[in-house]
Enzyme design. Structure first.
Site, PDB file in Angstrom:
ATOM      1  N   GLU A 313      66.808  13.445  86.060  1.00  0.00           N
ATOM      2  CA  GLU A 313      67.311  14.564  85.249  1.00  0.00           C
ATOM      3  C   GLU A 313      68.709  14.238  84.710  1.00  0.00           C
ATOM      4  OE1 GLU A 313      67.930  18.278  87.291  1.00  0.00           O
ATOM      5  OE2 GLU A 313      67.883  19.431  85.421  1.00  0.00           O
ATOM      6  N   LYS A 334      69.680  25.769  93.253  1.00  0.00           N
ATOM      7  CA  LYS A 334      68.715  25.635  94.350  1.00  0.00           C
ATOM      8  C   LYS A 334      69.435  25.283  95.651  1.00  0.00           C
ATOM      9  CE  LYS A 334      64.581  24.407  91.686  1.00  0.00           C
ATOM     10  NZ  LYS A 334      65.123  24.244  90.314  1.00  0.00           N
TER      11      LYS A 334
END
Lengths: 419, 81
Positions: A313, A334
């Site tokens: 990512e 998260k």
């Protein structure tokens, strides 16, 4: 010129807050919603992972007993979040034939399915609940929200694993732009802290096994990250054609400026190591938003805390944004609430919208030693102030199956102070 | 063996559990569909719970004949005998 789509309502039920104000307060503070599980099934089935991030508030605080017993827990979360978003939008009189739903789930009614299987084996077919099928079907959350709000312009269920919630935003944008609906309640819901998914995710080595320290187990970008933490909950957003929102004088949080969905076509679970699919998704979302890389100030990253997932990512962000990525602050929320699978994209979209609205990026916790191969400016410690002028923020979500989904949120006014 | 009053009270409890209706609303002459607004899925749940509670069998083809609460009480009383 396509219709502009704006965000006018937010709702959520998560491990760090049973409503949006609490979620936002805790996301700025940096608290962990990850705890040791006390369920008897952990020991009974010898589940190797002893912790998860359960919702902080039970759905039964909002739903009546009779409502709840006809819904799988995933659908209960969806209805709780959708009702909050609807109330927050201030919508009352609405053309129900022009109101749609796009509500995602990654896994669906897994509790209902497996409880019914237990009932069948232990008590026989006569005792299997007649509501079993409507409770386990993956379109259950979308259908329940449609029924609850009287949304008759279609109820859609994108299912793309952990990209599902973000893909729901994509569908909602298309529904409004194409003129098929004026208002869409979009979101995602998940309730998979059940021994079977826990065992299955553990079997594929996807979950953190940091049993001695659950609060520090979700550590995106950290050198010592060892897997994601299972979370649960739901997020919901009321999306509205701009002219519809302006006509009723609605409070507008921001513009859903662009969305994109791509597929890696590389491997069923592993992300493309070069992040090519994610790069294409990022570029496509910017194109869709009529924006340049330089417009981006903040990214709510997918960043699940798995050893193999976080780096591609970061490569994709650099490939899509170029050197400007050094000016972009990245939040990995998260770290606080674990991975809500099909709900994660919806909850993180809520956080991205609030980041743009208040010009504040939430914090990433548990980042002690940043992986040197991940060159990103990660927000840690205290929330980061975003620039005062017009800003654009991205929310990324990627799912098993090679699904990539990105949403771009643009500010529609000056910074709004928190009350 | 439960008396008719006990069966009615037990049914009222089951209906309350399934639908949230007050147990006092569950009276002998009430129609399950027209008065109590119970749909076919709830009716099947009520039937299965009644089978377990009163230790009787209520065949699927019999359920459509149980139009009122009184029909159900009578059927269960008969099935117990």
């Amino acid at each position: 010129m396509a219709r502009k789509v704006v965000i006018t309502g937010l709702g959520a039920t998560t491990p760090i807050g049973g409503d949006v104000p609490t979620l936002w307060k805790n996301a700025l503070k940096g608290v962990s919603g990850v705890h040791t599980l006390t369920d008897e099934w952990v020991e009974k089935y010898d589940i190797p992972v002893h912790f998860a991030a359960k919702v902080s508030n039970l759905a039964s605080e909002t739903l009546s007993r009779v409502e709840a017993k006809r819904m799988d827990p995933s659908t209960q979360f969806a209805v709780v979040a959708a009702r909050e978003a609807w109330k927050d939008s201030g919508l009352e009189e609405v053309d129900h034939d022009r109101l749609a739903v796009a509500f995602a789930t990654g896994i669906g009614g897994v509790w209902t399915l497996l409880d019914a299987w237990d009932t069948l084996r232990e008590k026989g077919p006569r005792r299997v609940l007649p509501m079993t099928v409507p409770m386990l079907m993956p379109n259950g959350p979308a259908a329940a929200v449609s029924l609850d709000l009287g949304a008759r312009a279609g109820a859609h269920t994108p299912v793309s694993a952990c990209a599902s919630g973000t893909e729901a935003m994509h569908i909602a944008l298309e529904l409004i732009r194409s003129g098929k609906a004026d208002v869409v309640v979009a979101g995602g819901a998940e309730a998979a802290i059940h021994p079977l998914p826990m065992a299955a995710f553990a079997a594929m080595q996807a979950l953190s096994k940091r049993n001695d320290s659950p609060e520090t187990a979700s550590r995106p970008y950290d050198l010592d990250r060892d897997g994601f933490v299972m979370g649960e909950g739901a997020g919901a957003l009321v999306l509205e054609a701009e002219e519809h929102a302006l006509a009723r004088g609605a409070r507008i949080y921001g513009e859903l400026a662009g969305t994109s969905v791509t597929a890696d076509a590389y491997h069923i679970t592993a992300p493309d190591p070069e992040g090519l699919g994610a790069t294409r998704a990022l570029k496509a979302a910017l194109f869709d938003a009529r924006a340049q890389a330089e417009d981006v100030v903040h990214v709510n990253a997918h960043a699940t805390s798995t050893p193999v997932g976080d780096r591609p990512e970061s490569i994709a962000l650099r490939a899509a944004l170029g050197d400007h990525v050094d000016n972009v602050c990245v939040s990995a929320t998260k770290s606080q609430m674990g991975h809500l699978l099909g709900a994660s994209g919806a909850v993180e979209s809520v956080l991205t919208v609030l980041a743009v609205y208040h010009r504040l990026a939430p914090v990433t916790i548990n980042l002690e030693h940043q992986d040197p191969s991940i060159e990103l400016d990660v927000v840690t410690g205290t929330p980061r102030e975003l620039p005062e002028g017009q800003v654009l923020a991205l929310n990324n979500s990627f799912g098993f199956g090679g699904h990539n989904a990105v949403v771009a949120i643009r500010s529609t006014g000056p910074k709004v102070e928190m009350v | 063996m439960a008396s008719n009053e006990e069966i009615l009270a037990g049914l009222a409890e089951i209906v309350n559990e399934e639908t949230g209706l007050a147990p006092e609303a569950v009276e002998l002459e009430k129609s399950f569909t027209d008065d109590l607004d119970i749909d076919s899925i709830s009716m099947m749940t009520i039937v299965v719970n009644a089978e377990e509670k009163f230790d009787v069998k209520i065949p699927d083809e019999e359920v459509k004949n149980l139009k009122t609460v009184g029909d159900a009480v009578n059927f269960i009383a008969g099935a117990q005998a």
